[in-house]
Scaffold this motif. Structure first.
Motif, mmCIF file in Angstrom:
data_model
loop_
_atom_site.group_PDB
_atom_site.id
_atom_site.type_symbol
_atom_site.label_atom_id
_atom_site.label_comp_id
_atom_site.label_asym_id
_atom_site.label_seq_id
_atom_site.Cartn_x
_atom_site.Cartn_y
_atom_site.Cartn_z
ATOM 1 N N ARG A 1 0.811 -1.133 0.055
ATOM 2 C CA ARG A 1 0.025 -0.093 0.035
ATOM 3 C C ARG A 1 0.681 1.193 -0.048
ATOM 4 O O ARG A 1 0.925 1.854 0.939
ATOM 5 C CB ARG A 1 -0.884 -0.006 1.287
ATOM 6 C CG ARG A 1 -1.787 1.167 1.511
ATOM 7 C CD ARG A 1 -2.676 1.312 0.227
ATOM 8 N NE ARG A 1 -3.912 0.351 0.272
ATOM 9 C CZ ARG A 1 -5.260 0.174 0.920
ATOM 10 N NH1 ARG A 1 -5.432 1.215 1.338
ATOM 11 N NH2 ARG A 1 -5.726 -0.630 0.821
ATOM 12 N N PRO A 2 1.547 1.424 -1.043
ATOM 13 C CA PRO A 2 2.499 2.634 -1.175
ATOM 14 C C PRO A 2 1.849 3.959 -1.025
ATOM 15 O O PRO A 2 0.660 3.789 -1.357
ATOM 16 C CB PRO A 2 3.222 2.563 -2.545
ATOM 17 C CG PRO A 2 2.509 1.482 -3.559
ATOM 18 C CD PRO A 2 1.524 0.666 -2.305
ATOM 19 N N MET A 3 2.483 4.797 -0.420
ATOM 20 C CA MET A 3 1.631 6.283 -0.456
ATOM 21 C C MET A 3 2.377 7.243 -0.944
ATOM 22 O O MET A 3 3.735 7.237 -0.860
ATOM 23 C CB MET A 3 1.369 6.375 1.221
ATOM 24 C CG MET A 3 0.424 5.278 1.801
ATOM 25 S SD MET A 3 0.572 5.446 3.691
ATOM 26 C CE MET A 3 -0.098 7.069 3.962
ATOM 27 N N THR A 4 1.826 8.424 -1.122
ATOM 28 C CA THR A 4 2.373 9.343 -1.719
ATOM 29 C C THR A 4 3.212 10.063 -0.420
ATOM 30 O O THR A 4 2.767 10.002 0.640
ATOM 31 C CB THR A 4 1.573 10.603 -2.229
ATOM 32 O OG1 THR A 4 1.060 11.102 -1.217
ATOM 33 C CG2 THR A 4 0.583 10.028 -3.487
ATOM 34 N N LEU A 5 4.604 10.779 -0.809
ATOM 35 C CA LEU A 5 5.177 11.322 0.258
ATOM 36 C C LEU A 5 4.553 12.366 1.161
ATOM 37 O O LEU A 5 4.569 12.414 2.205
ATOM 38 C CB LEU A 5 6.323 12.089 -0.318
ATOM 39 C CG LEU A 5 7.394 12.790 0.692
ATOM 40 C CD1 LEU A 5 7.782 11.867 1.360
ATOM 41 C CD2 LEU A 5 8.364 13.593 -0.142
ATOM 42 N N SER A 6 3.455 13.081 0.423
ATOM 43 C CA SER A 6 2.639 14.202 1.231
ATOM 44 C C SER A 6 1.697 13.328 2.032
ATOM 45 O O SER A 6 1.490 13.875 3.227
ATOM 46 C CB SER A 6 1.872 14.826 0.102
ATOM 47 O OG SER A 6 1.025 15.675 0.739
ATOM 48 N N ALA A 7 1.036 12.189 1.599
ATOM 49 C CA ALA A 7 0.472 11.460 2.593
ATOM 50 C C ALA A 7 1.042 10.693 3.853
ATOM 51 O O ALA A 7 0.583 10.454 4.793
ATOM 52 C CB ALA A 7 -0.436 10.267 1.741
ATOM 53 N N ILE A 8 2.307 10.242 3.469
ATOM 54 C CA ILE A 8 3.004 9.718 4.659
ATOM 55 C C ILE A 8 3.356 10.735 5.715
ATOM 56 O O ILE A 8 3.012 10.504 7.048
ATOM 57 C CB ILE A 8 4.634 9.213 4.018
ATOM 58 C CG1 ILE A 8 4.251 8.276 3.136
ATOM 59 C CG2 ILE A 8 5.297 8.971 5.189
ATOM 60 C CD1 ILE A 8 5.515 7.867 2.063
#
Lengths: 233, 233, 233, 233
Positions: C99-106
């Protein structure tokens, strides 16, 4: 070999506000300003106009707005790095807030761009994200707080200077641009004077009363800042 | 007004297997075959080559592989319908299995395409999905079981006839194409003879020993089927 | 206040390999081992079993496998941070390669977790991504090369030591775990001895002949490594 | 075997407006109303509370807000159909406008739900989408124009009657619910009288001055409509 950018430079795009011949007309105005003031201008072109912008202008450095980190093969609706390069793009924008990417995809896209000698123009939101992305050594880092984009409000100088310091402490060769919310040539001048290697504007120009004139003034402002910096003002 | 397609027709694309000048070369071969056999050929071009394919060919009907259902505005990495049309596209592929779309986005994209007089070429997977999508009245419906795409295996004739019957029962004006897994001119002929208004092939051609020759043969096969159908064979 | 983790610790999950009562049975075995060897065990539970795992065990530190960086409101299918906390989660896994996330969402998810005193367990792929994510100061960083997950192959010790050094140089308080590809208790022991503050295994345990026994042995191996480290071996 | 629903029924959820114990309190009020008025009530519970809602209530029919069309295996952050069923869900909501799904995923999720005897509650936007989704034969179809959700405005009766007619013409066994924008018990009554087999409300209840009282009144209104329909009013 990647295209060599001379700093300070200016960056602009039309996003999807205009299309077709209007993109070319806008690009030609940007190109003329680039020549008039001897300032490098990066132009992020819609996929469909990358080739025509590239062929219709002399000095613009053309960027794709995004690409998929794929190799030639399937993916009929994906954007192939080799295709944007073949169309004339000299670089690619990565992780724009209107197309946020996973950290893993950002890394892979930078890798693919480097393989193909495409300039990497990476967008970040907060200072800490800019710092994290600096570790991936893009050519250009554009930290723009999402809430400012298209708002007509610019980053304050404290943010600007802090972000430059942070990025340079990791990799001094990364060029730092300020773009979010710029609407006047004076802001362009101020950001360059504050240490930014570049300033950019898209909606700020397109929504102005006289876009071509403002575009020209902004490139002129980069030139003015460059000279003032050289003179040590 | 939308481009008028004469049936039976042939459809092809290069996906992202090739790029740049090779796309144009391939498109010219398709265009030559279109003229030689007086058969309409739809060509799905990468975004970056839509304009050049359109300008370099005489009879090809050029499609974009995807577009976002947006109006001019923000979305720097999105594909603007007005932009693909301005670049020369006469239609758009929607819901390809390599870019599946939400039902809501399919509906909105068809609406936007209709506003701009762009042909809608909608892909489906199972028969029931083809039937559901027929309710949205696309111009062309391409039911291709995902597992066959690029596999070298084709749909069996039972599936082909069933899907045509189902689609036509909802809207007889929708053109039905068969494409998944086609690798020979004979398959093209057989699908048209079985009632398909079109046959298509991409990887089947590109992975063959002599792609240009096979592409030409496939368009020829459409013409042969057309004549045999007219003669009531 | 966030749950305090004692190092070295062990981490496990069941992904979606098992469900319902089997998850609880597995969790109880992990809990028993945690007590038997006085070792903290982190357990990433499926959303639907977070509460029951939390209520059925004494010492497990329960994590959600993901959450959305939202505040109470709309988003019927989203995972609300307050909801996972209320269900008993003491932390959350972020940016797992499944479930990779955008840097911003991380970044935003870490912020939300910190607001709620939820432990942040962040996954990374390459060393450079681990370093970038270390700048966001998660509580735990789990660098696992995607290609090793579920493969039965582990990271080599050079990678392990390099990644620990890199992360600690940015923030020595971040706990570093090794997890990808671990299938034996000896590997758990070795990774801890090499300087990892934790080791983890999911499919390595579940695919073994005797999962409960292997789970127990792995927690035992953490205890053994802990003692050997204390004795300065 | 799937849970048998008696019509007319009521449906509600808490989305992510509330969490933890408040969800259970709300569910108990719904359960009490279900018993008091002898009306089936569907309750869409957050993943983390599916089990507790199911165990704390007697008559509620509990639905998951979404699930992935996967089989047991990898996908640590995915929602496994077997897991929501094991937690007590008797059905699943599919394609809610806050989690739109590709047509292909909708089809696969309905298939998986049917395999597991989970009720399928499918949301649609426009009438044509409702019709298209009716072809997939869900148990319940909930056509709610996206722009009305949470708006406090309801669909007009022309829309309601048209959508029921269209859905029933395809499959008379599909139950049709109206939900978007319902804020009063009178609207619930009116929609049932107009031929809907169900009415639903979430934010309309939660944002009211006295949610528990309004929830009770709405279920009461379903009962009143049921009796009036039986008496042939």
């Amino acid at each position: 070999m990647k295209t060599k950018i001379r700093t300070p430079f200016f960056e602009t795009s039309v996003k999807n506000y205009i299309y077709g011949d209007n993109v070319i007309e806008y690009a030609k105005v940007a190109d003329a300003a680039s020549k008039e003031y001897d300032i490098d201008v990066l132009f992020v072109a819609p996929y469909t106009e990358i080739r025509r912008v590239s062929e219709s202008t002399d000095r613009l450095i053309v960027l794709a707005p995004y690409m998929d980190a794929i190799k030639p093969g399937r993916g009929i609706a994906d954007v192939l790095p080799e295709a944007v390069k073949a169309a004339g793009a000299q670089g690619v924008m990565i992780n724009h807030s209107e197309r946020p990417m996973t950290l893993s995809a950002i890394k892979k896209t930078i890798d693919r761009a480097n393989e193909l000698d495409l300039l990497t123009f990476v967008c970040a939101d907060t200072i800490v994200e800019a710092k994290a992305l600096a570790l991936l050594h893009p050519d250009i880092l554009n930290p723009e707080p999402t809430e400012l984009i298209g708002s007509g409000n610019v980053s304050d100088m404290g943010y600007v200077k802090e972000v430059i310091k942070v990025v340079k402490s990791i990799d001094p060769s990364i060029m730092v641009e300020q773009a979010a919310g710029i609407t006047t040539a004076q802001q362009v001048y101020d950001f360059i004077m504050a240490g930014s290697e570049a300033a950019g504007s898209a909606s700020g120009i397109l929504f102005s009363e006289n876009p071509y004139s403002l575009l020209n003034e902004m490139v002129c402002a980069v030139n003015r800042a460059k000279k003032d910096l050289e003179r040590g003002i």
